[in-house]
Scaffold this active site. Structure first.
Site, PDB file in Angstrom:
ATOM      1  N   ARG A  53       0.800  -1.226   0.000  1.00 18.36           N
ATOM      2  CA  ARG A  53       0.000   0.000   0.000  1.00 18.36           C
ATOM      3  C   ARG A  53       0.837   1.283   0.000  1.00 18.36           C
ATOM      4  NH1 ARG A  53      -3.994  -0.225   4.709  1.00 18.36           N
ATOM      5  NH2 ARG A  53      -2.861  -2.072   5.376  1.00 18.36           N
ATOM      6  N   ASP A  88       7.247  -1.746  10.760  1.00 12.27           N
ATOM      7  CA  ASP A  88       6.372  -0.636  10.362  1.00 12.27           C
ATOM      8  C   ASP A  88       5.614  -0.038  11.545  1.00 12.27           C
ATOM      9  OD1 ASP A  88       4.540  -2.580  10.946  1.00 12.27           O
ATOM     10  OD2 ASP A  88       3.588  -2.608   8.976  1.00 12.27           O
ATOM     11  N   TYR A 141      26.126  33.420  -2.310  1.00  9.43           N
ATOM     12  CA  TYR A 141      26.413  31.989  -2.292  1.00  9.43           C
ATOM     13  C   TYR A 141      27.851  31.800  -1.841  1.00  9.43           C
ATOM     14  CZ  TYR A 141      27.636  27.309  -3.576  1.00  9.43           C
ATOM     15  OH  TYR A 141      28.096  26.026  -3.524  1.00  9.43           O
TER      16      TYR A 141
END
Ligand code: UD1
Ligand code: CA
Length: 462
Positions: free
Chosen positions: A18, A104, A351
């Site tokens: 699922r 799980d 940056y």
């Protein structure tokens, strides 16, 4: 919490259909690490001395993720009893308690597992202790059938339950602690003559009772036993984990102005009096010192920030960023694999990658380290107290010495010596009165056109 000797078998050989994912279910992350690693960490906290993870034949990714813990392979998913059987060799000779957990079901706290083990050793000691819970909807969960004295008599799977049994609200979480001396003898007696044609681990309760062994259960809140079978349930589990992490961060002395909007990782470390504004994300591997301010909408991963620094708003610290004490990293500044030393400032739009920025250096708005030529990454080294003017490109490898000044708008490709000025610009020209003449010419031209249009209109009308 005292430590209790036990071994654990984590079942993770199921298909996880699922989830609709190429990633094995137990590797889906919560707070930046796989579900199965949460369980392993909980077991470590408990002092478990042997852990075996049962995976399917295609479980190489899980094996890699849990190493150096051993995995056992269940050749075919024939049921939970068969899965535990797969760990037989790995547990050979083990005579302590064996806990069974599911890969799980990652939210069980160590305290709850400790209660299960404690029950095993309370007098009279039951051979099996099952962790039960009362879910809002018992649905497909196995039901715990108990005697009038509270003993556990058997576990009945929903599909096999009769009309009375299906009404039982107390369900099997899947977690069990079993006396290691009897476990495999019980498993040997489990058959698969049932609705699913599977070897049910749950059958060992009735088998133990038939052999004169006692069984018991302890109950835990349903929230701790949430199982993840779908992405929606993964999101629910993430919320639970985040709520715990936020509470722990605040208990340890950090202010989360709007806790619900701050996302933490399992290993996020926040010091004392850290101030975190809304919508801040901490990826894995972040360590924040004391008295740090992290302003709204900042994203931080794999970075270390020292005491008194101010980060954001809208800052991004990527892996390898090390921000020194009292340094400032402002809005739209990205730092990667760079050390920003004490008191240095990069307040706007920059940056900074593969660099060292010395103490108290000032990085002007729009400064960019050009660290990558498409093939290799190169270093930029800015000395202490240097001043980099706005919109400077520092083309690495390059060094700007301590106390040097780089003029705004320069593209710096060669080293600048300490205390020198580095400037790279075309000469500016000056044309006195040029703008004034330009405007006059344009205004006259426009007036001329308007005049012609007016004449044309008059002609047409006439
Ligand atoms: C199981 C329990 C049920 C309990 C429920 C709690 C049994 C027979 N039933 O049912 O009583 O209420 O969990 O969630 O144990 N697995 C393997 N190999 C297999 C089968 C399963 O490793 O051959 C693993 C799965 O990956 C999963 C766990 O075991 O982590 C549970 O399997 P699952 O098929 O989901 O059991 P349920 O039918 O939900
Ligand atoms: Ca299940």
């Amino acid at each position: 919490m005292t430590t209790r000797k036990a071994a654990a078998v984590i079942l993770a050989a199921g298909q996880g259909t699922r989830m609709k994912s190429r990633l094995p279910k137990s590797l889906h992350p919560l707070a930046g690490r796989p579900m199965v690693s949460h369980i392993i960490a909980t077991l470590e906290g408990l002092g478990t001395d042997r852990v075996v993870v049962v995976v399917g034949p295609d479980g190489a990714a899980v094996t890699e993720a849990v190493a150096p813990l051993p995995t056992a392979i269940q050749a075919r998913p024939l049921g939970t009893a068969d899965a535990v059987m797969a760990a037989r060799d790995a547990l050979a000779g083990y005579e302590g308690d064996v806990m069974v957990l599911y890969g799980d079901t990652p939210l069980i706290p160590a305290e709850t597992l400790a209660r299960v083990l404690d029950r095993r050793h309370a007098r009279p000691g039951p051979a099996i202790v099952v962790l039960g819970f009362e879910p809002e909807d018992p649905g497909a969960y196995g039901r715990l059938v108990t005697g009038s004295d509270g003993a556990l008599l058997e576990i009945v799977e929903a599909r096999e339950a009769d009309a009375d049994q299906i009404r039982i609200g107390l369900c099997n979480s899947g977690v069990m602690a079993i006396d290691g001396k009897v476990l495999f003898g019980l498993l040997d007696a489990v058959g698969n003559d049932n609705a699913k044609g599977e070897f049910y681990l749950t059958d060992i309760v009735a088998i133990a009772r038939a052999r004169g062994l006692d069984c018991a259960y302890v109950a835990a809140p349903a929230e701790e036993l949430l199982g993840v079978n779908s992405r929606a349930e993964l999101a629910v589990a993430e919320r639970v984990v985040q709520t715990r992490l936020r509470a722990a961060a605040m208990a340890d002395g950090a202010t989360l102005v709007d806790p619900e909007t701050v996302w933490l990782s399992h290993d996020t470390r926040l010091g004392r009096d850290v101030w975190v504004e809304p919508n801040v994300v901490f990826g894995p591997g972040v360590e924040i010192g004391d008295d740090v301010e992290i302003r709204a909408f900042s994203h931080i991963a794999g970075a270390r920030v020292s005491d008194g620094a101010v980060i954001g708003p809208f800052a991004r610290l990527r892996p390898g960023a090390e921000i020194g004490p009292d340094a400032r990293i402002g809005n739209y500044v990205e730092v990667k694999a760079a050390r920003i030393e004490a008191g240095a400032k990069a307040n706007h739009l920059s940056y900074i990658g593969d660099a060292v920025i010395g103490a108290s250096a000032n990085i002007g708005a729009g400064t960019i380290t050009c660290n990558y030529d498409g093939f290799t990454k190169s270093m930029t080294d800015v000395g202490a107290g240097a001043f980099i003017g706005s919109n400077t490109a520092l083309v690495a490898p390059v060094k700007v010495g301590a106390g040097a000044i780089v003029a705004a708008g320069s593209t710096i490709t060669r080293d600048v010596a300490a205390d020198a000025l580095g400037i790279e610009r075309s000469k500016q020209e000056a044309h006195p009165e040029w703008a004034k003449r330009f405007r006059a010419r344009k205004t006259a031209a426009k007036a001329g056109k308007v005049g012609k249009r007016a004449k044309k209109k008059t002609r047409e009308a006439g």
